[in-house]
Design a protein around this motif. Structure first.
Motif, PDB file in Angstrom:
ATOM      1  N   MET A  86       8.687   2.412  -6.837  1.00 25.28           N
ATOM      2  CA  MET A  86       9.065   2.858  -8.172  1.00 25.28           C
ATOM      3  C   MET A  86       8.062   2.396  -9.222  1.00 25.28           C
ATOM      4  N   ALA A  87       7.534   1.194  -9.060  1.00 20.64           N
ATOM      5  CA  ALA A  87       6.644   0.628 -10.070  1.00 20.64           C
ATOM      6  C   ALA A  87       5.420   1.494 -10.301  1.00 20.64           C
ATOM      7  N   SER A  88       4.873   2.074  -9.237  1.00 16.84           N
ATOM      8  CA  SER A  88       3.661   2.877  -9.418  1.00 16.84           C
ATOM      9  C   SER A  88       3.940   4.094 -10.304  1.00 16.84           C
ATOM     10  N   VAL A  89       5.083   4.735 -10.132  1.00 20.80           N
ATOM     11  CA  VAL A  89       5.418   5.898 -10.964  1.00 20.80           C
ATOM     12  C   VAL A  89       5.848   5.451 -12.354  1.00 20.80           C
ATOM     13  N   LEU A  90       6.616   4.382 -12.448  1.00 15.23           N
ATOM     14  CA  LEU A  90       7.064   3.914 -13.764  1.00 15.23           C
ATOM     15  C   LEU A  90       5.891   3.432 -14.607  1.00 15.23           C
ATOM     16  N   ASP A  91       4.881   2.837 -13.981  1.00 13.19           N
ATOM     17  CA  ASP A  91       3.674   2.450 -14.726  1.00 13.19           C
ATOM     18  C   ASP A  91       3.003   3.689 -15.325  1.00 13.19           C
ATOM     19  N   ARG A  92       2.939   4.756 -14.529  1.00  9.82           N
ATOM     20  CA  ARG A  92       2.356   6.004 -15.038  1.00  9.82           C
ATOM     21  C   ARG A  92       3.214   6.572 -16.164  1.00  9.82           C
ATOM     22  N   CYS A  93       4.543   6.518 -16.015  1.00 14.40           N
ATOM     23  CA  CYS A  93       5.445   6.979 -17.080  1.00 14.40           C
ATOM     24  C   CYS A  93       5.171   6.205 -18.376  1.00 14.40           C
ATOM     25  N   ASP A  94       4.983   4.907 -18.248  1.00 14.53           N
ATOM     26  CA  ASP A  94       4.708   4.089 -19.430  1.00 14.53           C
ATOM     27  C   ASP A  94       3.393   4.499 -20.089  1.00 14.53           C
ATOM     28  N   ALA A 149       7.794  21.137  -4.271  1.00 15.82           N
ATOM     29  CA  ALA A 149       7.825  21.197  -5.733  1.00 15.82           C
ATOM     30  C   ALA A 149       7.685  19.844  -6.427  1.00 15.82           C
ATOM     31  N   GLY A 150       7.571  18.779  -5.673  1.00 10.71           N
ATOM     32  CA  GLY A 150       7.505  17.459  -6.289  1.00 10.71           C
ATOM     33  C   GLY A 150       6.478  16.586  -5.612  1.00 10.71           C
ATOM     34  N   ARG A 151       6.832  15.327  -5.483  1.00 12.12           N
ATOM     35  CA  ARG A 151       5.906  14.358  -4.890  1.00 12.12           C
ATOM     36  C   ARG A 151       6.721  13.344  -4.088  1.00 12.12           C
ATOM     37  N   ILE A 152       6.233  13.040  -2.904  1.00 14.01           N
ATOM     38  CA  ILE A 152       6.842  11.993  -2.089  1.00 14.01           C
ATOM     39  C   ILE A 152       5.818  10.898  -1.902  1.00 14.01           C
ATOM     40  N   ALA A 168       0.848  -1.189   0.000  1.00  9.84           N
ATOM     41  CA  ALA A 168       0.000   0.000   0.000  1.00  9.84           C
ATOM     42  C   ALA A 168       0.887   1.242   0.000  1.00  9.84           C
ATOM     43  N   ILE A 169       0.599   2.156  -0.938  1.00 12.91           N
ATOM     44  CA  ILE A 169       1.405   3.366  -1.121  1.00 12.91           C
ATOM     45  C   ILE A 169       0.475   4.568  -1.106  1.00 12.91           C
ATOM     46  N   ARG A 170       0.942   5.643  -0.473  1.00  9.89           N
ATOM     47  CA  ARG A 170       0.169   6.882  -0.466  1.00  9.89           C
ATOM     48  C   ARG A 170       1.116   8.052  -0.705  1.00  9.89           C
ATOM     49  N   THR A 171       0.541   9.188  -1.058  1.00  6.32           N
ATOM     50  CA  THR A 171       1.334  10.404  -1.247  1.00  6.32           C
ATOM     51  C   THR A 171       1.523  11.067   0.112  1.00  6.32           C
ATOM     52  N   ALA A 172       2.767  11.392   0.427  1.00  7.11           N
ATOM     53  CA  ALA A 172       3.083  12.029   1.709  1.00  7.11           C
ATOM     54  C   ALA A 172       2.691  13.498   1.678  1.00  7.11           C
ATOM     55  N   GLY A 173       2.379  14.008   2.855  1.00  8.27           N
ATOM     56  CA  GLY A 173       2.084  15.429   3.023  1.00  8.27           C
ATOM     57  C   GLY A 173       2.958  16.019   4.113  1.00  8.27           C
ATOM     58  N   GLU A 174       2.702  17.257   4.451  1.00  8.10           N
ATOM     59  CA  GLU A 174       3.502  17.955   5.479  1.00  8.10           C
ATOM     60  C   GLU A 174       3.547  17.183   6.793  1.00  8.10           C
ATOM     61  N   ALA A 175       2.466  16.512   7.152  1.00  9.77           N
ATOM     62  CA  ALA A 175       2.427  15.758   8.409  1.00  9.77           C
ATOM     63  C   ALA A 175       3.402  14.587   8.408  1.00  9.77           C
ATOM     64  N   ASP A 176       3.876  14.193   7.233  1.00  7.87           N
ATOM     65  CA  ASP A 176       4.815  13.069   7.108  1.00  7.87           C
ATOM     66  C   ASP A 176       6.268  13.516   7.055  1.00  7.87           C
ATOM     67  N   ASP A 205      17.441  17.632 -22.133  1.00 10.62           N
ATOM     68  CA  ASP A 205      16.816  17.862 -23.429  1.00 10.62           C
ATOM     69  C   ASP A 205      15.372  17.371 -23.517  1.00 10.62           C
ATOM     70  N   ARG A 206      14.938  16.508 -22.591  1.00 13.06           N
ATOM     71  CA  ARG A 206      13.569  15.991 -22.620  1.00 13.06           C
ATOM     72  C   ARG A 206      12.948  16.058 -21.234  1.00 13.06           C
ATOM     73  N   ALA A 207      11.666  16.324 -21.182  1.00  8.93           N
ATOM     74  CA  ALA A 207      10.935  16.285 -19.911  1.00  8.93           C
ATOM     75  C   ALA A 207      10.948  14.856 -19.391  1.00  8.93           C
ATOM     76  N   HIS A 208      11.019  14.693 -18.064  1.00 10.11           N
ATOM     77  CA  HIS A 208      11.090  13.358 -17.474  1.00 10.11           C
ATOM     78  C   HIS A 208      10.741  13.409 -15.993  1.00 10.11           C
ATOM     79  N   GLU A 209      10.514  12.227 -15.438  1.00 13.08           N
ATOM     80  CA  GLU A 209      10.353  12.082 -13.993  1.00 13.08           C
ATOM     81  C   GLU A 209      11.731  11.766 -13.408  1.00 13.08           C
ATOM     82  N   TYR A 210      12.083  12.462 -12.350  1.00 13.42           N
ATOM     83  CA  TYR A 210      13.405  12.308 -11.729  1.00 13.42           C
ATOM     84  C   TYR A 210      13.230  11.710 -10.337  1.00 13.42           C
ATOM     85  N   LEU A 211      13.784  10.530 -10.158  1.00 11.82           N
ATOM     86  CA  LEU A 211      13.805   9.922  -8.828  1.00 11.82           C
ATOM     87  C   LEU A 211      14.975  10.523  -8.071  1.00 11.82           C
TER      88      LEU A 211
END
Length: 196
Positions: free
Chosen positions: A140-148, A58-61, A4-12, A115-121
């Motif tokens: 990583m898989a959840s973000v890479l699936d979205r990248c795909d 500026a990003g996502r955790i 189970a994965i969630r997006t972190a916020g300030e409380a985290d 030279d190209r837009a991308h997601e940066y880990l």
């Protein structure tokens, strides 16, 4: 059983800082930036806090629901430039006398494809006692699936041979040349094209 994965916020924030600090205390690059165990133990958490604050803004955790692992991602537009002032501010806030706090950012920015837009880990960390359970791969898989799905590449710098092998299994390949830190360890810039 899935992770189970969630997006972190300030409380985290403190959870993420503790996770990254524990995960990277023995990392070769952290050892180069902060040589000496006691010095690293005291100073390293401040750098992890600075990174966490930047990505929360500026990003996502992403964090596993059980709080055992986290991944810091940034969406990088094509043509993004190095932020010299930002690097200087990080050094001033973390450890003003330590030029390596700033130079690691400059060195990695030089090898970062622009030279190209991308997601940066930016970073991924797992609590030491939980490493090897596949939590990092799941994060990583959840973000890479979205990248795909979106046709978007991904980029990272591997800071150890062990992590490089993990990233290769996920489809990342060496891009350019490895970065040999001055009198320090090697880092591997890695790029992943989206899978169709």
């Amino acid at each position: 059983m899935g992770v189970a994965i969630r997006t972190a916020g300030e409380a985290d924030r403190e959870l993420v800082v503790r996770l990254l600090d524990a995960a990277f205390q023995d990392d070769p690059v952290s050892g180069w930036v902060f040589p000496g165990e006691e010095y690293r133990r005291v100073t390293h958490p401040r750098l992890m806090a600075a990174f966490t604050d930047i990505v929360l803004t500026a990003g996502r955790i992403d964090v596993t629901e059980d709080g055992a692992a986290c991944a810091l991602w940034m969406s990088v537009p094509a043509g993004a430039d190095e932020d010299d002032e930002g690097l200087a501010r990080i050094r001033e806030a973390v450890d003003p006398e330590n030029e390596r706090v700033e130079s690691i950012g400059r060195l990695t920015a030089r090898i970062h494809p622009s030279d190209r837009a991308h997601e940066y880990l930016w970073m991924i960390g797992t609590a030491p006692e939980r490493q090897g359970e596949g939590l990092g791969t799941a994060l990583m898989a959840s973000v890479l699936d979205r990248c795909d799905r979106e046709g978007r590449p991904a980029y990272l710098e591997a800071s150890s041979a062990r992590s490089r092998k993990l990233y290769e299994r996920l489809g990342f390949e060496l891009v350019g040349h490895p970065l040999d830190l001055p009198e320090g360890p090697r880092m591997w810039p890695m790029w992943r094209e989206p899978r169709g």
